[in-house]
Scaffold this motif. Sequence first.
Motif, PDB file in Angstrom:
ATOM      1  N   THR A   1       0.875  -1.184   0.000  1.00 24.36           N
ATOM      2  CA  THR A   1       0.000   0.000   0.000  1.00 24.36           C
ATOM      3  C   THR A   1       0.906   1.226   0.000  1.00 24.36           C
ATOM      4  OG1 THR A   1      -1.751  -1.134   1.214  1.00 24.36           O
ATOM      5  CG2 THR A   1      -1.799   1.275   1.215  1.00 24.36           C
ATOM      6  N   LEU A   2       0.874   1.998  -1.083  1.00 18.59           N
ATOM      7  CA  LEU A   2       1.716   3.185  -1.203  1.00 18.59           C
ATOM      8  C   LEU A   2       0.988   4.412  -0.643  1.00 18.59           C
ATOM      9  CD1 LEU A   2       3.119   2.643  -4.811  1.00 18.59           C
ATOM     10  CD2 LEU A   2       4.003   1.807  -2.616  1.00 18.59           C
ATOM     11  N   ASP A   3       1.725   5.239   0.070  1.00 18.55           N
ATOM     12  CA  ASP A   3       1.156   6.464   0.653  1.00 18.55           C
ATOM     13  C   ASP A   3       1.020   7.537  -0.428  1.00 18.55           C
ATOM     14  OD1 ASP A   3       0.112   8.117   2.546  1.00 18.55           O
ATOM     15  OD2 ASP A   3       1.737   7.849   4.000  1.00 18.55           O
ATOM     16  N   LEU A   4       0.505   8.729  -0.022  1.00 20.66           N
ATOM     17  CA  LEU A   4       0.268   9.802  -0.992  1.00 20.66           C
ATOM     18  C   LEU A   4       1.550  10.272  -1.649  1.00 20.66           C
ATOM     19  CD1 LEU A   4      -2.330  11.949   1.000  1.00 20.66           C
ATOM     20  CD2 LEU A   4      -2.773  10.151  -0.675  1.00 20.66           C
ATOM     21  N   ASP A   5       2.684  10.198  -0.953  1.00 17.99           N
ATOM     22  CA  ASP A   5       3.945  10.655  -1.521  1.00 17.99           C
ATOM     23  C   ASP A   5       4.696   9.544  -2.238  1.00 17.99           C
ATOM     24  OD1 ASP A   5       4.510   9.148   0.686  1.00 17.99           O
ATOM     25  OD2 ASP A   5       5.927  10.568   1.580  1.00 17.99           O
TER      26      ASP A   5
ATOM     27  N   ALA B   1       2.279   0.253   3.878  1.00 15.23           N
ATOM     28  CA  ALA B   1       2.041  -1.070   4.466  1.00 15.23           C
ATOM     29  C   ALA B   1       2.573  -2.121   3.499  1.00 15.23           C
ATOM     30  CB  ALA B   1       0.561  -1.274   4.741  1.00 15.23           C
ATOM     31  N   ILE B   2       3.089  -3.204   4.050  1.00 14.50           N
ATOM     32  CA  ILE B   2       3.659  -4.272   3.237  1.00 14.50           C
ATOM     33  C   ILE B   2       3.439  -5.595   3.959  1.00 14.50           C
ATOM     34  CG2 ILE B   2       5.946  -3.985   4.249  1.00 14.50           C
ATOM     35  CD1 ILE B   2       7.148  -4.771   1.534  1.00 14.50           C
TER      36      ILE B   2
ATOM     37  N   LEU C   1      11.183  -8.460   2.023  1.00 17.23           N
ATOM     38  CA  LEU C   1      10.498  -7.423   2.816  1.00 17.23           C
ATOM     39  C   LEU C   1      11.451  -6.284   3.183  1.00 17.23           C
ATOM     40  CD1 LEU C   1       8.351  -9.682   5.205  1.00 17.23           C
ATOM     41  CD2 LEU C   1       7.497  -8.195   3.379  1.00 17.23           C
ATOM     42  N   ARG C   2      12.673  -6.609   3.589  1.00 16.86           N
ATOM     43  CA  ARG C   2      13.628  -5.573   3.983  1.00 16.86           C
ATOM     44  C   ARG C   2      13.973  -4.668   2.809  1.00 16.86           C
ATOM     45  NH1 ARG C   2      16.060  -9.845   6.892  1.00 16.86           N
ATOM     46  NH2 ARG C   2      17.554 -10.166   5.186  1.00 16.86           N
ATOM     47  N   ALA C   3      14.088  -5.225   1.630  1.00 16.56           N
ATOM     48  CA  ALA C   3      14.479  -4.415   0.471  1.00 16.56           C
ATOM     49  C   ALA C   3      13.335  -3.533  -0.020  1.00 16.56           C
ATOM     50  CB  ALA C   3      14.973  -5.319  -0.654  1.00 16.56           C
TER      51      ALA C   3
END
Length: 214
Positions: free
Chosen positions: A156-160, A165-166, A182-184
């Motif tokens: 889930t990408l934020d507005l910027d 969320a991953i 996940l870390r990358a």
Amino acid sequence: MTPGRYGEDQRPNLPAAALAALLTAGLFAALLHTGYHRAQTEAAKLAVVNLSIAPPPPPPPSPPKETPPQQKAPVFAPRPLVAIPTDQPPIQTSPDPVPAPPVPAPAPPAPPAPPAPPSTVQASDLGTRMVSGAPPRYPTESRRHREQGTVVLSLTLDLDGSVAAISVARSSGFDRLDEAALRAVRKWRWAPTMRSGQAVKVKGLVEIPFVLRG
């Protein structure tokens, strides 16, 4: 003894002179005492006389002033009103017309509000809007044990454009490979997604393959 001349060998009579001086002093003292006693007597008489004087009687009250009689103002009778007949008819007047208040112009209708963009949109391919992202590091233990597989991550990408969320949508079958993916991907960035001129959040999937070569 041969008598001398008049005035020769005559000594003063001391006792007679002393007696005369005493008499003179006594007479002077008696005169002084008599004068002092007379002065005290006169002062006592004056004091008694002053005490016996009665205070002067109060002045008689002044007679009341007579107030002058008030003069009555002359009374004048008003002149009788005489009605003068006229041949002209009475003039009838009408009240001035009151202007009606101006009618306010109707307010223009408000423009319709633009539809609100969806809070989160679904993206079929996030790779096309990716800005930066370093590939994940292949774990050493996974290389040693020849672990391979593809990790599918739900983002889930934020507005910027950052990762809000991953989570792992489909595992590669190896925990070390899943954790490396996940870390990358947490540090990757995407360009903001715009809808109706406003940035929105985006949901999508990312596949991370781990393949050993040689």
